[in-house]
Scaffold this active site. Structure first.
Site, PDB file in Angstrom:
ATOM      1  N   ASP A   9       0.826  -1.209   0.000  1.00  0.00           N
ATOM      2  CA  ASP A   9       0.000   0.000   0.000  1.00  0.00           C
ATOM      3  C   ASP A   9       0.862   1.260   0.000  1.00  0.00           C
ATOM      4  OD1 ASP A   9       0.705  -0.739   2.701  1.00  0.00           O
ATOM      5  OD2 ASP A   9      -0.734   0.737   3.445  1.00  0.00           O
ATOM      6  N   GLU A  67       0.014  -1.297   5.704  1.00  0.00           N
ATOM      7  CA  GLU A  67       1.088  -0.861   6.591  1.00  0.00           C
ATOM      8  C   GLU A  67       0.961   0.621   6.904  1.00  0.00           C
ATOM      9  OE1 GLU A  67       5.098   0.794   7.657  1.00  0.00           O
ATOM     10  OE2 GLU A  67       3.776   1.314   5.979  1.00  0.00           O
TER      11      GLU A  67
END
Length: 388
Positions: free
Chosen positions: A77, A139
């Site tokens: 991400d 994350e």
């Protein structure tokens, strides 16, 4: 081999950048791309999906299922580009001079691209010990995705000698990071005309008192800093990142919501530091409920990522320094990452990846081509080490 690997990594990075994997979006298109790439090499990948099935971690083993391998880990991400001034499309890799621009180029799709570019060489070399790829989701919003994958790695993998988390470190080995915990505080007031304060309670006014307590705590943490600490800044930090409250200037606010985070060194307890604030919030909640039963204060912990502590004679650090040719001093960083989660699960872990954290989350985020080549050299030496 290194130049070829760097060229392959650049092409893969172009594909990875094109996937908009901002944390609010799904990462499944990228996961499918990686699965297909690995399948073409005869490598089976394993998904670990979130509860909704909209996102997934992915892990795979390249080489024999034996102990002593290396985990290459990174998150898929990226942070949003909203409101940032980019001079090119953030989801189209652009080369300008000796830099590769694009959202995630540095943080941290550059490392993912290098790991994937090395995969054919790893498989072809028939290594004595494996490389395990471990790619996570979410994350950037609290290291939320990795724990479920790490549990499966503990359960299913022969113990590796090292986990390398590829956050941007200029390809220098980092052996520690701060932990981060975040909380959402919601104050429920009672609406009334702002001239008639005795008939209601402003959620904003209560929230201000609570936020002042946090500001005082942040000042106290700074004054108590351990000046010998290698972290910059050397003290635990507390910041309020978001505030939302009220509907109009002449209405006592019905609700106010704010979010704060606390970043702590490995030898500090976030729970102990925040306990006095939680007691104050509980007191404010009780007082509000005596006036209006529906009013009150709720505090919800949103995330708790453990700190990453330098290991004494750590196997991962010794191995990675040899591969990286890094004889420099011990290093720590103030940002949080998934390294602490791997360490908490019992893995010897370090952080090492291409690019500078100073470029992360910025408009016109870039990865220096020289850093990509340093990463390619690292991967080349890693492949060679697996045969030994």
């Amino acid at each position: 081999m290194t130049a070829d690997l760097a060229a392959r990594a650049t092409m893969i990075l172009e594909r990875l950048i094109a996937f908009d994997t901002t944390s609010r979006e799904s990462n499944l298109a990228l996961i499918v791309y990686v699965e297909e790439m690995l399948a073409a090499l005869g490598v089976a990948a394993h998904r670990v999906a979130n509860a909704e099935g909209s996102k997934a971690n992915l892990y795979a083993t390249l080489g024999p299922a034996v102990a002593g391998g290396v985990v290459l880990s990174g998150h898929t991400d990226v942070v949003p580009v909203d409101g940032q001034s980019w001079t090119s499309d953030p989801f189209v890799l652009a080369r300008r001079g000796e830099r590769l621009y694009g959202r995630g180029s540095c943080d941290m799709k550059g490392f993912l691209a290098l790991a994937l570019a090395a995969a054919p060489d790893i498989v072809r070399s028939k290594p004595a010990r494996p490389v395990h790829l471990a790619f996570s989701y979410d994350e950037e919003v609290g290291c939320l995705g990795a724990p479920s994958m790490i549990r499966e790695l503990v359960r299913d993998l022969p113990p590796p000698r090292a986990v390398i988390v590829g956050e941007p470190t200029d390809m220098q080995v980092v052996s520690g990071h701060k932990g981060i915990s975040s909380w959402v505080v919601t104050v429920h007031g009672h609406e009334a005309h702002s001239s008639l304060t005795h008939l209601g309670v402003s959620a904003n006014m209560v929230a201000v008192r609570l936020m002042q307590a946090l500001a005082d705590l942040a000042d106290a943490l700074e004054s108590e800093a351990d000046r010998a600490s290698r972290f910059i800044p050397p003290h635990a930090t507390l910041t309020i990142g978001q505030i939302n409250g009220g509907t109009a200037v002449n209405i006592l606010a019905r609700e106010c919501r704010f979010v704060f985070d606390l970043r702590t060194a490995p030898d500090q307890s976030a729970d102990a530091i925040i306990a006095p604030f939680l007691a104050l919030a509980a007191h404010e909640d009780a007082v509000l409920k005596t006036r209006f039963p529906a009013a009150g204060v709720t505090v919800e912990r949103r995330s708790a990522t453990p700190a990453f502590a330098p290991e004494q004679d750590g196997a991962a650090e010794a191995f990675s320094r040899t591969i990286a040719g890094d004889n420099g001093p011990a290093r720590v960083v103030s940002y949080a990452a998934e390294a602490g989660q791997f360490q908490e699960a019992g893995f010897s872990t370090i952080i090492c990846g291409p690019g500078s954290i100073e470029q992360a989350h910025q408009p016109n985020e870039y990865l220096e081509i020289a850093q990509l080549h340093r990463g390619a050299s690292f991967m080349t030496r890693l492949v060679e080490s697996l045969a030994e």
